[in-house]
Design a protein around this motif. Structure first.
Motif, PDB file in Angstrom:
ATOM      1  N   ARG A 121      11.628   4.503 -13.356  1.00  0.00           N
ATOM      2  CA  ARG A 121      12.477   5.470 -12.643  1.00  0.00           C
ATOM      3  C   ARG A 121      12.127   5.527 -11.155  1.00  0.00           C
ATOM      4  NH1 ARG A 121      12.113   8.396 -17.679  1.00  0.00           N
ATOM      5  NH2 ARG A 121      10.130   9.298 -17.034  1.00  0.00           N
ATOM      6  N   MET A 122      10.840   5.508 -10.878  1.00  0.00           N
ATOM      7  CA  MET A 122      10.421   5.612  -9.473  1.00  0.00           C
ATOM      8  C   MET A 122      10.744   4.365  -8.677  1.00  0.00           C
ATOM      9  SD  MET A 122       6.883   7.808  -9.320  1.00  0.00           S
ATOM     10  CE  MET A 122       6.048   7.004 -10.670  1.00  0.00           C
ATOM     11  N   ARG A 123      10.593   3.199  -9.293  1.00  0.00           N
ATOM     12  CA  ARG A 123      10.876   1.993  -8.512  1.00  0.00           C
ATOM     13  C   ARG A 123      12.360   1.903  -8.175  1.00  0.00           C
ATOM     14  NH1 ARG A 123       9.537  -1.959 -13.455  1.00  0.00           N
ATOM     15  NH2 ARG A 123      11.623  -2.292 -14.305  1.00  0.00           N
ATOM     16  N   GLY A 124      13.208   2.473  -9.030  1.00  0.00           N
ATOM     17  CA  GLY A 124      14.629   2.532  -8.697  1.00  0.00           C
ATOM     18  C   GLY A 124      14.872   3.436  -7.500  1.00  0.00           C
ATOM     19  N   ALA A 125      14.199   4.590  -7.494  1.00  0.00           N
ATOM     20  CA  ALA A 125      14.358   5.531  -6.386  1.00  0.00           C
ATOM     21  C   ALA A 125      13.767   5.002  -5.092  1.00  0.00           C
ATOM     22  CB  ALA A 125      13.703   6.862  -6.755  1.00  0.00           C
ATOM     23  N   LEU A 126      12.704   4.198  -5.199  1.00  0.00           N
ATOM     24  CA  LEU A 126      12.013   3.678  -4.022  1.00  0.00           C
ATOM     25  C   LEU A 126      12.542   2.313  -3.578  1.00  0.00           C
ATOM     26  CD1 LEU A 126       8.366   4.619  -5.092  1.00  0.00           C
ATOM     27  CD2 LEU A 126       9.714   5.730  -3.300  1.00  0.00           C
ATOM     28  N   GLY A 127      13.476   1.748  -4.359  1.00  0.00           N
ATOM     29  CA  GLY A 127      14.025   0.441  -4.000  1.00  0.00           C
ATOM     30  C   GLY A 127      13.041  -0.699  -4.209  1.00  0.00           C
ATOM     31  N   LEU A 128      12.155  -0.575  -5.215  1.00  0.00           N
ATOM     32  CA  LEU A 128      11.164  -1.615  -5.489  1.00  0.00           C
ATOM     33  C   LEU A 128      11.717  -2.611  -6.511  1.00  0.00           C
ATOM     34  CD1 LEU A 128       7.965   0.617  -5.789  1.00  0.00           C
ATOM     35  CD2 LEU A 128       8.735  -0.714  -3.821  1.00  0.00           C
ATOM     36  N   PRO A 129      11.228  -3.848  -6.519  1.00  0.00           N
ATOM     37  CA  PRO A 129      11.715  -4.846  -7.477  1.00  0.00           C
ATOM     38  C   PRO A 129      11.238  -4.559  -8.886  1.00  0.00           C
ATOM     39  CG  PRO A 129       9.878  -5.725  -6.217  1.00  0.00           C
ATOM     40  CD  PRO A 129      10.209  -4.402  -5.599  1.00  0.00           C
ATOM     41  N   ASP A 130      11.826  -5.276  -9.864  1.00  0.00           N
ATOM     42  CA  ASP A 130      11.436  -5.100 -11.268  1.00  0.00           C
ATOM     43  C   ASP A 130       9.982  -5.471 -11.517  1.00  0.00           C
ATOM     44  OD1 ASP A 130      13.991  -4.311 -11.764  1.00  0.00           O
ATOM     45  OD2 ASP A 130      14.639  -6.172 -12.719  1.00  0.00           O
ATOM     46  N   SER A 131       9.395  -6.264 -10.616  1.00  0.00           N
ATOM     47  CA  SER A 131       7.993  -6.662 -10.778  1.00  0.00           C
ATOM     48  C   SER A 131       7.029  -5.512 -10.505  1.00  0.00           C
ATOM     49  CB  SER A 131       7.664  -7.837  -9.852  1.00  0.00           C
ATOM     50  OG  SER A 131       7.900  -7.490  -8.497  1.00  0.00           O
ATOM     51  N   ALA A 132       7.541  -4.389  -9.993  1.00  0.00           N
ATOM     52  CA  ALA A 132       6.686  -3.223  -9.733  1.00  0.00           C
ATOM     53  C   ALA A 132       6.483  -2.459 -11.039  1.00  0.00           C
ATOM     54  CB  ALA A 132       7.330  -2.321  -8.679  1.00  0.00           C
ATOM     55  N   THR A 133       5.516  -2.902 -11.806  1.00  0.00           N
ATOM     56  CA  THR A 133       5.200  -2.318 -13.109  1.00  0.00           C
ATOM     57  C   THR A 133       3.835  -1.631 -13.042  1.00  0.00           C
ATOM     58  OG1 THR A 133       4.078  -4.338 -13.829  1.00  0.00           O
ATOM     59  CG2 THR A 133       6.465  -4.187 -14.251  1.00  0.00           C
ATOM     60  N   PRO A 134       3.450  -0.887 -14.074  1.00  0.00           N
ATOM     61  CA  PRO A 134       2.094  -0.321 -14.073  1.00  0.00           C
ATOM     62  C   PRO A 134       1.013  -1.381 -13.874  1.00  0.00           C
ATOM     63  CG  PRO A 134       3.399   0.748 -15.758  1.00  0.00           C
ATOM     64  CD  PRO A 134       4.249  -0.362 -15.207  1.00  0.00           C
ATOM     65  N   HIS A 135       1.179  -2.557 -14.495  1.00  0.00           N
ATOM     66  CA  HIS A 135       0.148  -3.592 -14.345  1.00  0.00           C
ATOM     67  C   HIS A 135       0.137  -4.156 -12.930  1.00  0.00           C
ATOM     68  CE1 HIS A 135      -2.901  -6.051 -16.236  1.00  0.00           C
ATOM     69  NE2 HIS A 135      -2.404  -7.130 -15.656  1.00  0.00           N
ATOM     70  N   ALA A 136       1.282  -4.108 -12.237  1.00  0.00           N
ATOM     71  CA  ALA A 136       1.314  -4.586 -10.853  1.00  0.00           C
ATOM     72  C   ALA A 136       0.413  -3.732  -9.965  1.00  0.00           C
ATOM     73  CB  ALA A 136       2.745  -4.564 -10.318  1.00  0.00           C
ATOM     74  N   LEU A 137       0.169  -2.491 -10.366  1.00  0.00           N
ATOM     75  CA  LEU A 137      -0.721  -1.631  -9.584  1.00  0.00           C
ATOM     76  C   LEU A 137      -2.165  -2.120  -9.686  1.00  0.00           C
ATOM     77  CD1 LEU A 137       0.937   1.750 -10.520  1.00  0.00           C
ATOM     78  CD2 LEU A 137       0.837   0.748  -8.235  1.00  0.00           C
ATOM     79  N   VAL A 153       0.844  -1.207   0.000  1.00  0.00           N
ATOM     80  CA  VAL A 153       0.000   0.000   0.000  1.00  0.00           C
ATOM     81  C   VAL A 153       0.873   1.249   0.000  1.00  0.00           C
ATOM     82  CG1 VAL A 153      -1.700   1.327   1.311  1.00  0.00           C
ATOM     83  CG2 VAL A 153      -1.915  -1.164   1.164  1.00  0.00           C
ATOM     84  N   ALA A 154       1.920   1.261   0.834  1.00  0.00           N
ATOM     85  CA  ALA A 154       2.804   2.430   0.920  1.00  0.00           C
ATOM     86  C   ALA A 154       3.499   2.687  -0.407  1.00  0.00           C
ATOM     87  CB  ALA A 154       3.833   2.218   2.031  1.00  0.00           C
ATOM     88  N   ALA A 155       3.964   1.613  -1.071  1.00  0.00           N
ATOM     89  CA  ALA A 155       4.648   1.770  -2.353  1.00  0.00           C
ATOM     90  C   ALA A 155       3.691   2.272  -3.428  1.00  0.00           C
ATOM     91  CB  ALA A 155       5.265   0.442  -2.781  1.00  0.00           C
ATOM     92  N   ALA A 156       2.458   1.764  -3.440  1.00  0.00           N
ATOM     93  CA  ALA A 156       1.466   2.206  -4.425  1.00  0.00           C
ATOM     94  C   ALA A 156       1.164   3.695  -4.249  1.00  0.00           C
ATOM     95  CB  ALA A 156       0.190   1.379  -4.280  1.00  0.00           C
ATOM     96  N   ARG A 157       1.038   4.114  -3.006  1.00  0.00           N
ATOM     97  CA  ARG A 157       0.784   5.548  -2.747  1.00  0.00           C
ATOM     98  C   ARG A 157       1.965   6.402  -3.195  1.00  0.00           C
ATOM     99  NH1 ARG A 157      -1.911   5.103   3.319  1.00  0.00           N
ATOM    100  NH2 ARG A 157      -4.061   4.658   2.628  1.00  0.00           N
ATOM    101  N   ALA A 158       3.177   5.922  -2.939  1.00  0.00           N
ATOM    102  CA  ALA A 158       4.374   6.678  -3.324  1.00  0.00           C
ATOM    103  C   ALA A 158       4.484   6.800  -4.843  1.00  0.00           C
ATOM    104  CB  ALA A 158       5.618   6.004  -2.755  1.00  0.00           C
ATOM    105  N   LEU A 159       4.139   5.730  -5.564  1.00  0.00           N
ATOM    106  CA  LEU A 159       4.207   5.771  -7.023  1.00  0.00           C
ATOM    107  C   LEU A 159       3.211   6.769  -7.603  1.00  0.00           C
ATOM    108  CD1 LEU A 159       4.539   1.941  -7.769  1.00  0.00           C
ATOM    109  CD2 LEU A 159       6.273   3.685  -8.215  1.00  0.00           C
ATOM    110  N   ALA A 160       2.083   6.953  -6.930  1.00  0.00           N
ATOM    111  CA  ALA A 160       1.042   7.869  -7.414  1.00  0.00           C
ATOM    112  C   ALA A 160       1.202   9.291  -6.884  1.00  0.00           C
ATOM    113  CB  ALA A 160      -0.336   7.327  -7.042  1.00  0.00           C
ATOM    114  N   ASP A 161       2.280   9.556  -6.161  1.00  0.00           N
ATOM    115  CA  ASP A 161       2.490  10.875  -5.554  1.00  0.00           C
ATOM    116  C   ASP A 161       3.475  11.676  -6.407  1.00  0.00           C
ATOM    117  OD1 ASP A 161       2.936  13.088  -4.023  1.00  0.00           O
ATOM    118  OD2 ASP A 161       3.432  12.004  -2.185  1.00  0.00           O
TER     119      ASP A 161
END
Length: 325
Positions: free
Chosen positions: A257-273, A141-149
């Motif tokens: 770009r954001m998942r690199g800054a947030l330390g998220l895995p490669d699986s964090a894609t738009p479809h993962a949302l 949830v925290a990562a999803a919110r950060a990606l949309a911020d």
């Protein structure tokens, strides 16, 4: 100029027709037309079908020594079909892709049989490769919110309206569970001020109503205020830097770009949302049938996979927290 889904489908169709003898090419055109009109498939899906059948026919041409004709297809043996699949496997193609190639060929074969143009029995005699089942990989949830911020990308050298635009698209993916193609197909008139639900056109041109929660509506409103282009009601809501329709690749790059800054895995894609939308709703007591409707799944079995994701997360939390786990 960016290539549209229609352009890509036309290119795939051209490759398909070039891979076949004239009688097969004519039948393939009729098959694609039928898929488009009777099953109402999208241009992107038609492109995939045409590309996959072209691949099968190209491999058959190498195997048979010439572009296959209708009599050639009717004379195929299971060994011929296995040889084609083995050749693709040797190229490093994954089992899931082989299953898709076989599905396209079988769909075409059914069309031929229905039209009285011959039966390709060898395709049904060959068993599809086994595909290991993989569970969706949602983000937290925290990562999803950060990606949309938009503030997550505050340090990037990009116009504020572009950062706000990307945030609005991502908010739709997570807050409404849309596919990226569905979000980018919205028109400006779809999301009017004060709207609490929107009509979305999904796979097979099927429409569904999706609630528009306040944070998502606010993200879209913020983008509309900053967008430098006139957003007429029938025009695309989300625009590229030069004013044309926004490309999905731009959103994918923004998330990368954001998942690199947030330390998220490669699986964090738009479809993962979209996966996260479903998983988080289920974890908070959402009813499976309602989630199916929100996602636009034709089958409840497709939605049920999220129950496995939720159970896996529960067991992981149990093992991590229980003193005797």
């Amino acid at each position: 100029m960016a290539m549209t889904d229609k352009d890509r489908a036309a290119r795939a169709t051209h490759a398909l027709l070039a891979a076949a003898a004239p009688d097969v090419a004519t039948a393939a055109e009729a098959w694609l037309a039928r898929l488009a009109h009777e099953r109402r498939l999208s241009q992107k899906t038609l492109e995939a079908y045409a590309r996959d059948l072209a691949t099968v026919l190209q491999r058959l041409a190498l195997h048979l020594g010439g572009r296959p004709s209708l009599p050639d297809l009717a004379a195929l043996t299971p060994a011929d079909v296995r040889a084609v699949l083995a050749a693709r496997r040797a190229d490093g193609v994954a089992p899931r892709t082989l299953v898709r190639l076989l599905a396209a060929a079988r769909s075409f074969a059914r069309h031929l049989e229905r039209e009285g143009q011959g039966k390709v029995g060898a395709l049904t005699a060959v068993r599809a490769p086994k595909v290991p089942r993989s569970l969706p990989k949602p983000v937290s949830v925290a990562a999803a919110r950060a990606l949309a911020d938009p503030a997550t990308r505050a340090g990037e050298d990009r116009a504020p309206w572009i950062l706000t635009r990307d945030a609005a698209v991502i908010a739709l993916l997570y807050g409404a569970g849309l596919r990226i193609s569905e979000a980018l197909s919205l028109t400006a008139g779809t999301v009017m001020a004060g709207t609490d639900q929107i009509t979305v056109t999904g796979k097979g041109n099927k429409t569904r109503m999706v609630p528009l929660i306040a944070p998502v509506a606010e993200a879209i409103a913020a983008y509309k205020v900053l967008c430098p282009y006139v957003l007429t009601s029938e025009a695309p809501l989300f625009r590229g830097a030069k004013g044309g329709p926004l490309s999905p690749r731009i959103v994918q790059l923004a998330v990368e770009r954001m998942r690199g800054a947030l330390g998220l895995p490669d699986s964090a894609t738009p479809h993962a949302l979209r996966h996260s939308f479903a998983t988080h709703l289920l974890a908070r007591g959402g009813e499976l049938r309602a989630i199916q409707e929100l996602l636009g799944h034709a089958s409840l079995a497709t939605t049920q996979i999220y129950t496995e994701v939720d159970a896996t997360a529960l067991m992981a939390a149990y093992r991590a927290a229980h003193p005797r786990a």
